[in-house]
Design a protein around this motif. Structure first.
Motif, PDB file in Angstrom:
ATOM      1  N   LEU A 216     -89.595 -38.320 -50.385  1.00 10.77           N
ATOM      2  CA  LEU A 216     -88.922 -39.479 -50.965  1.00 10.77           C
ATOM      3  C   LEU A 216     -89.940 -40.521 -51.423  1.00 10.77           C
ATOM      4  CD1 LEU A 216     -85.979 -40.055 -48.449  1.00 10.77           C
ATOM      5  CD2 LEU A 216     -85.923 -38.832 -50.629  1.00 10.77           C
TER       6      LEU A 216
ATOM      7  N   THR B 137     -78.158 -42.571 -59.179  1.00  9.58           N
ATOM      8  CA  THR B 137     -79.132 -42.205 -60.213  1.00  9.58           C
ATOM      9  C   THR B 137     -78.426 -41.625 -61.421  1.00  9.58           C
ATOM     10  OG1 THR B 137     -80.876 -41.802 -58.573  1.00  9.58           O
ATOM     11  CG2 THR B 137     -81.146 -40.772 -60.736  1.00  9.58           C
TER      12      THR B 137
ATOM     13  N   ILE C   5     -81.023 -48.363 -50.643  1.00 13.53           N
ATOM     14  CA  ILE C   5     -80.263 -47.460 -49.778  1.00 13.53           C
ATOM     15  C   ILE C   5     -80.996 -47.338 -48.454  1.00 13.53           C
ATOM     16  CG2 ILE C   5     -79.334 -45.136 -49.477  1.00 13.53           C
ATOM     17  CD1 ILE C   5     -79.148 -44.911 -52.497  1.00 13.53           C
TER      18      ILE C   5
ATOM     19  N   LEU D 124     -85.433 -46.765 -52.170  1.00 15.22           N
ATOM     20  CA  LEU D 124     -85.059 -45.896 -51.057  1.00 15.22           C
ATOM     21  C   LEU D 124     -85.803 -46.314 -49.797  1.00 15.22           C
ATOM     22  CD1 LEU D 124     -85.163 -42.421 -52.870  1.00 15.22           C
ATOM     23  CD2 LEU D 124     -83.280 -44.083 -52.745  1.00 15.22           C
TER      24      LEU D 124
ATOM     25  N   LEU E  24     -82.940 -48.113 -58.192  1.00 15.15           N
ATOM     26  CA  LEU E  24     -82.827 -47.732 -56.786  1.00 15.15           C
ATOM     27  C   LEU E  24     -84.124 -47.958 -56.021  1.00 15.15           C
ATOM     28  CD1 LEU E  24     -80.765 -44.415 -56.722  1.00 15.15           C
ATOM     29  CD2 LEU E  24     -79.975 -46.776 -56.597  1.00 15.15           C
TER      30      LEU E  24
ATOM     31  N   ALA F 245     -81.892 -43.406 -46.645  1.00 13.85           N
ATOM     32  CA  ALA F 245     -81.864 -42.587 -47.860  1.00 13.85           C
ATOM     33  C   ALA F 245     -82.162 -41.116 -47.605  1.00 13.85           C
ATOM     34  CB  ALA F 245     -82.867 -43.141 -48.887  1.00 13.85           C
TER      35      ALA F 245
ATOM     36  N   ALA G 110     -77.856 -41.730 -53.357  1.00 13.07           N
ATOM     37  CA  ALA G 110     -78.967 -41.850 -54.303  1.00 13.07           C
ATOM     38  C   ALA G 110     -78.749 -40.962 -55.521  1.00 13.07           C
ATOM     39  CB  ALA G 110     -80.279 -41.491 -53.611  1.00 13.07           C
ATOM     40  N   GLU G 111     -78.273 -39.762 -55.287  1.00 19.92           N
ATOM     41  CA  GLU G 111     -78.026 -38.838 -56.398  1.00 19.92           C
ATOM     42  C   GLU G 111     -76.944 -39.372 -57.327  1.00 19.92           C
ATOM     43  OE1 GLU G 111     -76.620 -34.194 -57.172  1.00 19.92           O
ATOM     44  OE2 GLU G 111     -76.763 -34.986 -55.135  1.00 19.92           O
TER      45      GLU G 111
ATOM     46  N   MET H 200     -71.092 -44.640 -56.576  1.00 18.68           N
ATOM     47  CA  MET H 200     -71.589 -43.916 -55.405  1.00 18.68           C
ATOM     48  C   MET H 200     -70.611 -42.845 -54.937  1.00 18.68           C
ATOM     49  SD  MET H 200     -73.121 -45.632 -51.950  1.00 18.68           S
ATOM     50  CE  MET H 200     -71.681 -46.690 -51.697  1.00 18.68           C
TER      51      MET H 200
ATOM     52  N   GLY I  78     -77.031 -40.905 -47.458  1.00 16.94           N
ATOM     53  CA  GLY I  78     -78.008 -41.622 -48.263  1.00 16.94           C
ATOM     54  C   GLY I  78     -78.481 -40.808 -49.448  1.00 16.94           C
ATOM     55  N   ALA I  79     -78.749 -39.526 -49.217  1.00 16.11           N
ATOM     56  CA  ALA I  79     -79.200 -38.664 -50.312  1.00 16.11           C
ATOM     57  C   ALA I  79     -78.112 -38.500 -51.358  1.00 16.11           C
ATOM     58  CB  ALA I  79     -79.618 -37.306 -49.755  1.00 16.11           C
TER      59      ALA I  79
END
Length: 283
Positions: free
Chosen positions: A51, A31, A15, A40, A38, A18, A27-28, A167, A23-24
């Motif tokens: 991070l 995950t 990402i 970052l 992943l 991130a 990632a969440e 995503m 991006g956050a």
């Protein structure tokens, strides 16, 4: 041992950006999906705090999919930096069609490039929970996504769609269009025309208040009439506009809607708009 084996067979998603909001969030969600490894990447020290970062060149050597969670204006420049570093068979995932439409993306054999963007939860839809019903962006409420293959392998594109479903999930459908059609959807339809019309509606409300209508009355009237007008126009309500309303719409359209609005979909005009969006300081 089982967890090590599972991680070894997971595809890797990097990402870019991130530490930003998108991006956050990506990632969440990825995950939580539990089926992607992943990496970052974040170049802004202010956003990188806390991070577990991977240096971008190393991430490009490992990543099967690279998500560009960066501002639209930076997509072209960053893509030109990343694509030469990506491994063969990697997929670059753009979250906006603008850079592709005006030819800012580099081409490289062995790298698949695609676009994906959420449709956002649709109006006149009953979601399963109160939390989902009040989710206008998506991520809690179910939504569709739109995807396009710019260049590369269908197999990698299909896997990229799976990344995007997780995503932006929960996702009902992934609807495929061409890159050119993507730009007709956004920015032409969704932003240049529809979002502008919505802002015009808000300005109309404020003008009625400025001319003496109590705000509470103006907001209530706008909220209800906007909903029923949308419902009739899009077919959710089968009853038609009244005869007087039809005449008002005809008169208002002739008087206040630019008759050349359809030119927003013309390549020359849309290219000009995208250039302005990506480089407003140059306009």
């Amino acid at each position: 041992m089982d967890s090590q084996i599972a991680e070894a067979i997971m595809k890797t998603v990097a990402i870019i950006g991130a530490g930003g909001k998108m991006g956050a969030r990506a990632a969440e969600k990825l995950t939580s999906a539990g089926r992607w490894r992943l990496l970052l990447c974040e170049s802004d020290p202010r956003k990188a705090a806390g991070l577990d970062l991977t240096p971008t060149p190393e991430a490009m050597r490992q990543a099967d999919h690279v998500v560009m969670a960066v501002p639209d204006a930076l997509i072209g420049r960053i893509a030109r930096e990343l694509v030469p570093l990506m491994k063969d068979g990697g997929t670059l995932i753009m979250l906006d069609a603008a850079a592709a439409y005006i030819g800012e993306l580099p081409s490289r054999e062995g790298v698949t490039q695609m676009i994906a963007h959420p449709c956002h939860p649709p109006f006149f839809t009953v979601q399963p929970t109160p939390e989902a019903q009040s989710d206008y962006f998506g991520g809690v409420a179910q939504q569709d996504i739109v995807v396009a293959l710019i260049e590369g392998e269908e197999e990698h594109f299909e896997e990229g769609i799976e990344v995007c479903k997780d995503m932006f999930g929960p996702v009902k459908r992934a609807l495929r269009v061409t890159p050119e059609q993507f730009a007709l959807l956004e920015p032409a339809m969704a932003e240049i025309l529809v979002a502008a019309a919505c802002c015009w509606m808000k300005e109309a409300l404020e003008e009625t208040v400025a001319r003496g209508v109590p705000r509470e009355a103006a907001e209530a009237f706008m909220a209800g009439h906007a909903q029923i007008a949308l419902a009739i126009a899009f077919g959710a309500e089968k009853a038609p506009f009244s005869d007087a309303a039809k005449l008002a719409i005809e008169w208002g359209t002739r008087r206040y809607i630019n008759p050349e609005w359809r030119r927003a979909f013309d390549r020359e005009v849309l290219t000009e708009a995208i250039e302005f969006m990506l480089r407003p300081q140059a306009s």
